[in-house]
Scaffold this motif. Structure first.
Motif, PDB file in Angstrom:
ATOM      1  N   LEU A 139       0.811  -1.223   0.000  1.00 25.12           N
ATOM      2  CA  LEU A 139       0.000   0.000   0.000  1.00 25.12           C
ATOM      3  C   LEU A 139       0.846   1.275   0.000  1.00 25.12           C
ATOM      4  CD1 LEU A 139      -2.620  -1.360   2.479  1.00 25.12           C
ATOM      5  CD2 LEU A 139      -3.253  -0.209   0.375  1.00 25.12           C
ATOM      6  N   GLU A 140       2.159   1.077  -0.137  1.00 30.44           N
ATOM      7  CA  GLU A 140       3.039   2.240  -0.059  1.00 30.44           C
ATOM      8  C   GLU A 140       2.717   3.283  -1.121  1.00 30.44           C
ATOM      9  OE1 GLU A 140       3.939  -0.841  -0.482  1.00 30.44           O
ATOM     10  OE2 GLU A 140       5.478  -1.509   0.915  1.00 30.44           O
ATOM     11  N   LYS A 141       2.315   2.809  -2.286  1.00 27.23           N
ATOM     12  CA  LYS A 141       2.122   3.767  -3.372  1.00 27.23           C
ATOM     13  C   LYS A 141       0.689   3.855  -3.873  1.00 27.23           C
ATOM     14  CE  LYS A 141       6.703   4.108  -5.474  1.00 27.23           C
ATOM     15  NZ  LYS A 141       7.550   3.505  -4.478  1.00 27.23           N
ATOM     16  N   THR A 142      -0.236   3.208  -3.156  1.00 23.03           N
ATOM     17  CA  THR A 142      -1.626   3.229  -3.617  1.00 23.03           C
ATOM     18  C   THR A 142      -2.145   4.656  -3.671  1.00 23.03           C
ATOM     19  OG1 THR A 142      -1.898   1.148  -2.431  1.00 23.03           O
ATOM     20  CG2 THR A 142      -3.897   2.207  -3.251  1.00 23.03           C
ATOM     21  N   PRO A 143      -2.711   5.062  -4.821  1.00 19.75           N
ATOM     22  CA  PRO A 143      -3.230   6.433  -4.924  1.00 19.75           C
ATOM     23  C   PRO A 143      -4.328   6.679  -3.893  1.00 19.75           C
ATOM     24  CG  PRO A 143      -3.388   5.291  -7.050  1.00 19.75           C
ATOM     25  CD  PRO A 143      -2.918   4.289  -6.062  1.00 19.75           C
ATOM     26  N   ALA A 144      -4.302   7.879  -3.310  1.00 25.87           N
ATOM     27  CA  ALA A 144      -5.282   8.216  -2.281  1.00 25.87           C
ATOM     28  C   ALA A 144      -6.017   9.487  -2.660  1.00 25.87           C
ATOM     29  CB  ALA A 144      -4.592   8.393  -0.930  1.00 25.87           C
ATOM     30  N   LEU A 190      -3.851  19.099   2.301  1.00 24.64           N
ATOM     31  CA  LEU A 190      -4.183  17.693   2.089  1.00 24.64           C
ATOM     32  C   LEU A 190      -3.448  17.141   0.876  1.00 24.64           C
ATOM     33  CD1 LEU A 190      -8.008  17.739   2.857  1.00 24.64           C
ATOM     34  CD2 LEU A 190      -6.238  16.614   4.199  1.00 24.64           C
ATOM     35  N   LYS A 191      -3.398  17.960  -0.159  1.00 29.22           N
ATOM     36  CA  LYS A 191      -2.689  17.490  -1.361  1.00 29.22           C
ATOM     37  C   LYS A 191      -1.219  17.256  -1.073  1.00 29.22           C
ATOM     38  CE  LYS A 191      -5.404  18.930  -5.303  1.00 29.22           C
ATOM     39  NZ  LYS A 191      -5.752  20.068  -6.144  1.00 29.22           N
ATOM     40  N   SER A 192      -0.699  18.125  -0.215  1.00 29.96           N
ATOM     41  CA  SER A 192       0.731  17.994   0.083  1.00 29.96           C
ATOM     42  C   SER A 192       1.029  16.744   0.894  1.00 29.96           C
ATOM     43  CB  SER A 192       1.219  19.237   0.841  1.00 29.96           C
ATOM     44  OG  SER A 192       0.732  19.197   2.167  1.00 29.96           O
ATOM     45  N   LEU A 193       0.008  16.132   1.444  1.00 28.33           N
ATOM     46  CA  LEU A 193       0.226  14.904   2.215  1.00 28.33           C
ATOM     47  C   LEU A 193       0.315  13.681   1.315  1.00 28.33           C
ATOM     48  CD1 LEU A 193      -2.201  15.545   5.190  1.00 28.33           C
ATOM     49  CD2 LEU A 193       0.282  15.532   5.286  1.00 28.33           C
ATOM     50  N   GLY A 194       0.202  13.901   0.034  1.00 28.15           N
ATOM     51  CA  GLY A 194       0.390  12.787  -0.887  1.00 28.15           C
ATOM     52  C   GLY A 194      -0.884  12.304  -1.547  1.00 28.15           C
ATOM     53  N   ALA A 195      -1.974  13.094  -1.437  1.00 25.53           N
ATOM     54  CA  ALA A 195      -3.208  12.685  -2.116  1.00 25.53           C
ATOM     55  C   ALA A 195      -3.163  13.153  -3.561  1.00 25.53           C
ATOM     56  CB  ALA A 195      -4.402  13.313  -1.411  1.00 25.53           C
ATOM     57  N   ILE A 196      -3.782  12.390  -4.452  1.00 25.10           N
ATOM     58  CA  ILE A 196      -3.783  12.799  -5.858  1.00 25.10           C
ATOM     59  C   ILE A 196      -4.935  13.757  -6.142  1.00 25.10           C
ATOM     60  CG2 ILE A 196      -2.637  10.709  -6.686  1.00 25.10           C
ATOM     61  CD1 ILE A 196      -5.417   9.720  -7.624  1.00 25.10           C
ATOM     62  N   ASP A 197      -5.904  13.808  -5.235  1.00 29.19           N
ATOM     63  CA  ASP A 197      -7.012  14.724  -5.429  1.00 29.19           C
ATOM     64  C   ASP A 197      -7.771  14.914  -4.117  1.00 29.19           C
ATOM     65  OD1 ASP A 197      -9.738  15.013  -7.897  1.00 29.19           O
ATOM     66  OD2 ASP A 197      -8.577  16.496  -6.766  1.00 29.19           O
ATOM     67  N   VAL A 198      -8.545  16.000  -4.059  1.00 30.70           N
ATOM     68  CA  VAL A 198      -9.425  16.224  -2.913  1.00 30.70           C
ATOM     69  C   VAL A 198     -10.823  16.452  -3.463  1.00 30.70           C
ATOM     70  CG1 VAL A 198      -9.974  17.739  -0.970  1.00 30.70           C
ATOM     71  CG2 VAL A 198      -7.579  17.243  -1.522  1.00 30.70           C
ATOM     72  N   ILE A 199     -11.770  15.651  -3.052  1.00 29.17           N
ATOM     73  CA  ILE A 199     -13.161  15.799  -3.492  1.00 29.17           C
ATOM     74  C   ILE A 199     -13.950  16.417  -2.361  1.00 29.17           C
ATOM     75  CG2 ILE A 199     -15.257  14.553  -4.165  1.00 29.17           C
ATOM     76  CD1 ILE A 199     -13.466  12.538  -5.588  1.00 29.17           C
ATOM     77  N   LEU A 200     -14.678  17.480  -2.702  1.00 23.03           N
ATOM     78  CA  LEU A 200     -15.401  18.215  -1.677  1.00 23.03           C
ATOM     79  C   LEU A 200     -16.778  17.641  -1.422  1.00 23.03           C
ATOM     80  CD1 LEU A 200     -14.491  21.838  -2.803  1.00 23.03           C
ATOM     81  CD2 LEU A 200     -13.358  20.416  -1.096  1.00 23.03           C
ATOM     82  N   LYS A 201     -17.180  17.762  -0.166  1.00 17.49           N
ATOM     83  CA  LYS A 201     -18.544  17.361   0.189  1.00 17.49           C
ATOM     84  C   LYS A 201     -19.388  18.618   0.277  1.00 17.49           C
ATOM     85  CE  LYS A 201     -17.300  13.534   3.251  1.00 17.49           C
ATOM     86  NZ  LYS A 201     -17.291  13.144   4.675  1.00 17.49           N
ATOM     87  N   PRO A 202     -20.661  18.595  -0.059  1.00 17.08           N
ATOM     88  CA  PRO A 202     -21.391  17.416  -0.565  1.00 17.08           C
ATOM     89  C   PRO A 202     -20.943  17.046  -1.984  1.00 17.08           C
ATOM     90  CG  PRO A 202     -22.881  19.246  -0.015  1.00 17.08           C
ATOM     91  CD  PRO A 202     -21.503  19.768   0.071  1.00 17.08           C
ATOM     92  N   PHE A 203     -20.829  15.779  -2.239  1.00 15.36           N
ATOM     93  CA  PHE A 203     -20.424  15.347  -3.574  1.00 15.36           C
ATOM     94  C   PHE A 203     -21.669  14.910  -4.345  1.00 15.36           C
ATOM     95  CE2 PHE A 203     -21.104  10.832  -2.961  1.00 15.36           C
ATOM     96  CZ  PHE A 203     -20.965  10.648  -1.585  1.00 15.36           C
ATOM     97  N   ILE A 244     -13.209  10.070  -9.608  1.00 16.93           N
ATOM     98  CA  ILE A 244     -12.135   9.169  -9.174  1.00 16.93           C
ATOM     99  C   ILE A 244     -11.313   8.723 -10.373  1.00 16.93           C
ATOM    100  CG2 ILE A 244     -11.626   6.925  -8.140  1.00 16.93           C
ATOM    101  CD1 ILE A 244     -14.069   7.351  -6.334  1.00 16.93           C
ATOM    102  N   LEU A 245     -11.986   8.369 -11.435  1.00 22.30           N
ATOM    103  CA  LEU A 245     -11.259   7.924 -12.628  1.00 22.30           C
ATOM    104  C   LEU A 245     -10.413   9.046 -13.211  1.00 22.30           C
ATOM    105  CD1 LEU A 245     -14.054   5.765 -14.341  1.00 22.30           C
ATOM    106  CD2 LEU A 245     -11.950   4.929 -13.262  1.00 22.30           C
ATOM    107  N   ALA A 246     -10.971  10.230 -13.223  1.00 22.83           N
ATOM    108  CA  ALA A 246     -10.231  11.373 -13.758  1.00 22.83           C
ATOM    109  C   ALA A 246      -8.974  11.641 -12.950  1.00 22.83           C
ATOM    110  CB  ALA A 246     -11.131  12.607 -13.769  1.00 22.83           C
ATOM    111  N   ALA A 247      -9.126  11.534 -11.640  1.00 23.25           N
ATOM    112  CA  ALA A 247      -7.959  11.768 -10.777  1.00 23.25           C
ATOM    113  C   ALA A 247      -6.874  10.732 -11.028  1.00 23.25           C
ATOM    114  CB  ALA A 247      -8.394  11.748  -9.314  1.00 23.25           C
ATOM    115  N   LEU A 248      -7.313   9.471 -11.227  1.00 24.33           N
ATOM    116  CA  LEU A 248      -6.337   8.408 -11.482  1.00 24.33           C
ATOM    117  C   LEU A 248      -5.638   8.620 -12.814  1.00 24.33           C
ATOM    118  CD1 LEU A 248      -8.346   5.324 -10.157  1.00 24.33           C
ATOM    119  CD2 LEU A 248      -6.174   6.173  -9.266  1.00 24.33           C
ATOM    120  N   ASP A 249      -6.402   9.117 -13.778  1.00 24.83           N
ATOM    121  CA  ASP A 249      -5.802   9.419 -15.082  1.00 24.83           C
ATOM    122  C   ASP A 249      -4.710  10.477 -14.964  1.00 24.83           C
ATOM    123  OD1 ASP A 249      -8.671   9.000 -17.304  1.00 24.83           O
ATOM    124  OD2 ASP A 249      -6.974   7.687 -16.819  1.00 24.83           O
TER     125      ASP A 249
END
Lengths: 553, 125
Positions: B76-81, B96-109, B118-123
């Motif tokens: 899980l060392e490199k699993t995208p978050a 939050l992004k600086s903690l290693g997340a690839i994206d931040v999604i705001l609530k309410p979503f 999620i797919l876009a962020a992974l792309d």
């Protein structure tokens, strides 16, 4: 009588000695040549006794003038003491100096010649002329005057004196002279002022420090500073900033104080952290009379203020979280049902759920707006200013609003995007502004209508115009257009959606940029909003005082 | 086509329900949901997710701390978050992004959009 005696005294004395000196031998000759001369052994005794008596009488007569002389010496002796201590002057009936003692000459810097014959008012500064007149009036009424006056030296500098001035009158009661006896109390006055200042400083809740520019040795600490440092006056005068905070701190201090040292600025207000406490420092460099320069630091502990601000921040954050969490579920579940994820819906159900879903969206927007306003009002809205090409911002905003505009059958057009226009702003917040103006413009346009967005610039500013050709704003509604929840068009607004807070926020954001937002509108013709942003803009600040005011109104 | 495996850590059960519907029904993802960081640490390795979806504000252990711990697990060392949060101020998002997340999604979503986000962020990553 005494006076005349005094002047002739030396002569009379000599006469008497001579008289006595002549009498004795004269008597001796007479006695020797007289028929009564008796050659007795008693004659020498008789002669000696006579001599003794005559000498004694002569001595007593001589003694009288000698007494008169020591009185004069006594007075002269007292005068000498007086002249060494006091500044003495005598003025005539016209207030002109007729006598000034050495100390007066030395203290005032004038020569004797410059003072004699001159009016005493010469020595009183402008500010002291009223006192001078009052003194003369007091003397004229026959009374002595005693008090403090300021005198002006020849070089223009001032000195404080404590004076007693005594008038003298002739037999007719007319003022003849006045004698002034003064003590220089300038040093005492300075010490007093110094003590008063120190007492005031001691009462301050802030720490006050003074330390040498070159050695950083402490010269002064007020009560609070002594308390914080744990050093009393005997100790701190031997200590330097190096002793107190360490070499690293001192080096950084000198580095940060450079603008003061090279004269670039007169004052610095850094915030520092010492041992977990946050402090706000007002730092200045002062040159003192002797040529030695000193730092003056007033240090205020702002740890509590910081904590409070942090709490406010947390509160706003927490509230936003608490409100948005249940909304997530409401909006989410409604969205899913409407999408058919829970099965087919009949029309009625769909209609109802549509209403619910739409209004949760509205609720989200209102919460966002309220939280924005709360942030601005609390001075907690952070702006991140940067230089950007305004074209990007405009086209992004237009793009974002196109779906909405399309749904309303309104076309969005852009003008002035052919050349680069550099602005200085917080792009997210100005995007928010554009969003609001564009959605309003589309909302209030007729189906089939258009909204024109134009970008232009002057030498100092960037201008963005959003023009619609819709219903326009009725005159009675215009004054309150930027206020919250304006009721002028509320039915229309509710039907068309909107929080009623948008323009209030727009104004707050624009004014935080030192810009302006204005509009012109005519019923049946349309409305144009113009946002003007200065190109220089203000240096990025964390707080928003101007916006606070609007938000609070 | 293998399903995308999403491990979601979210303490609010209602949001869990909506997210599950969104991710499974609309996204077609394979979803494992945990109500706390502790639970996630127990089950994460066995599940071997392709992406982590982490709520931030949770009692006991916040999302960023959970991520830190998950990263220490093998595989899980490199699993995208991706973080999900209602705390939406810009500095917080940046942090939050600086903690290693690839994206931040705001609530309410928007549950309709969530899978796509999620797919876009992974792309992008």
């Amino acid at each position: 009588m005494m006076k005349s005696l005094q002047s002739f005294a030396p002569l009379v004395a000599r006469f008497r000695i001579i008289a006595v000196g002549l009498t004795v031998p004269a008597l001796a000759v007479v006695a020797n040549n007289s028929p009564l001369f008796i050659s007795t052994p008693l004659l020498p005794v008789l002669n000696l006794s006579l001599l003794g008596v005559l000498l004694w009488v002569g001595w007593r007569m001589l003694a009288k003038p000698r007494q008169a002389l020591s009185l004069a010496e006594e007075v002269a002796y007292q005068l000498k003491a007086l002249n060494s201590h006091s500044i003495v002057s005598i003025t005539d009936e016209k207030s002109r100096h007729i006598f000034v003692n050495d100390l007066m000459v030395r203290s005032t810097g004038y020569s004797r010649e410059e003072l004699l014959g001159q009016p005493a008012s010469l020595l009183y500064p402008e500010s002291g002329q009223a006192t001078y007149r009052m003194i003369r009036a007091t003397l004229a009424s026959g009374r002595s005057w005693s008090g403090e006056t300021q005198l002006k030296r020849k070089d223009g500098s001032l000195m404080w004196t404590r004076a007693t001035i005594v008038p003298q009158f002739d037999a007719m009661g007319r003022p003849v002279r006045a004698i002034s006896v003064r003590t220089d109390i300038t040093e005492i006055k300075i010490a007093d002022a110094d003590r008063n200042m120190r007492q005031s400083l001691h009462q301050l809740r802030d720490e006050v420090y003074m330390f040498d520019r070159d050695t950083l040795r402490y010269r002064y600490m007020n009560e609070k500073a002594m308390e914080t440092s744990g050093w009393n006056e005997d100790v701190y005068t031997t200590k330097t900033v190096y002793d107190r905070h360490g070499v690293d701190f001192a080096i950084e201090f000198l580095d940060r104080a450079k603008p003061l040292l090279d004269g670039t600025t007169g004052e610095l207000n850094p915030e520092i952290e010492i041992k977990g406490r946050f402090k706000e420092v007002n730092l200045q460099l002062i040159e003192s009379a002797g040529g030695s320069a000193r730092f003056v630091a007033i240090v205020r502990d702002i740890s509590e203020r910081r904590a409070l601000e942090k709490n406010k921040d947390n509160f706003i954050s927490t509230v936003s979280h608490e409100l948005r969490t249940p909304l997530t579920s409401i909006k989410g579940s409604l969205g899913l049902v409407l999408s058919g994820a829970a099965g087919e819906l009949n029309d009625k159900a769909k209609q109802m759920l549509d209403i619910a879903h739409r209004n949760t969206n509205r609720l989200v927007l209102i919460i966002n707006d309220i939280l924005d306003l709360e942030k601005i009002a609390a001075g907690r809205m952070e702006f991140h200013f940067e230089k950007i090409d305004m074209r990007d911002l405009i086209s992004d905003a237009v793009h974002a609003n196109e779906p909405y505009a399309q749904r309303l059958g309104v076309e969005l057009q852009c003008l002035g995007l052919d050349r680069a226009v550099t602005g200085y702003c917080d792009s997210d917040r100005i995007f928010q502004v554009m969003n609001n103006l564009l959605s309003n413009a589309a909302k209030f346009s007729e189906r089939g209508g258009k909204v024109i967005v134009s970008l232009s610039e002057s030498e100092d500013d960037v201008m963005i115009r959003v023009q619609d050709f819709g219903a326009g704003i009725p005159p009675e509604a215009q004054p309150g257009i930027f206020e919250r929840f304006t009721q002028a068009d509320s039915s229309d607004r509710r039907a068309k959606g909107g929080t009623g807070l948008g323009l209030n926020i727009v104004k707050a954001i624009v004014e935080s940029h030192d810009g302006t937002v204005a509009f012109s509108s005519e019923v049946g013709v349309g409305t144009t909003f113009t946002v003007t942003l200065p190109k220089q803009g203000r240096v990025a600040k964390e707080d928003t005082e101007g916006a606070q005011q609007i938000a609070a109104e | 086509m293998t399903q995308l495996k999403v491990l979601q850590v979210e303490d609010d059960l209602d949001i869990q329900e909506i997210a599950r519907l969104s991710l499974e029904t609309i996204g077609g993802f394979d979803v494992l949901q945990c109500s706390s960081g502790a639970q996630a640490l127990e089950k994460a390795q066995d599940f071997a997710p392709d992406v982590l979806l982490l709520d931030v504000m949770m009692p006991e252990m916040s999302g960023d701390v959970v991520l830190g711990h998950l990263r220490n697990l093998d595989g899980l060392e490199k699993t995208p978050a991706i973080f999900m949060t209602a705390r939406a101020q810009k500095p917080e998002v940046e942090e939050l992004k600086s903690l290693g997340a690839i994206d931040v999604i705001l609530k309410p979503f928007d549950p309709m959009e969530l899978p796509g986000q999620i797919l876009a962020a992974l792309d992008r990553a």
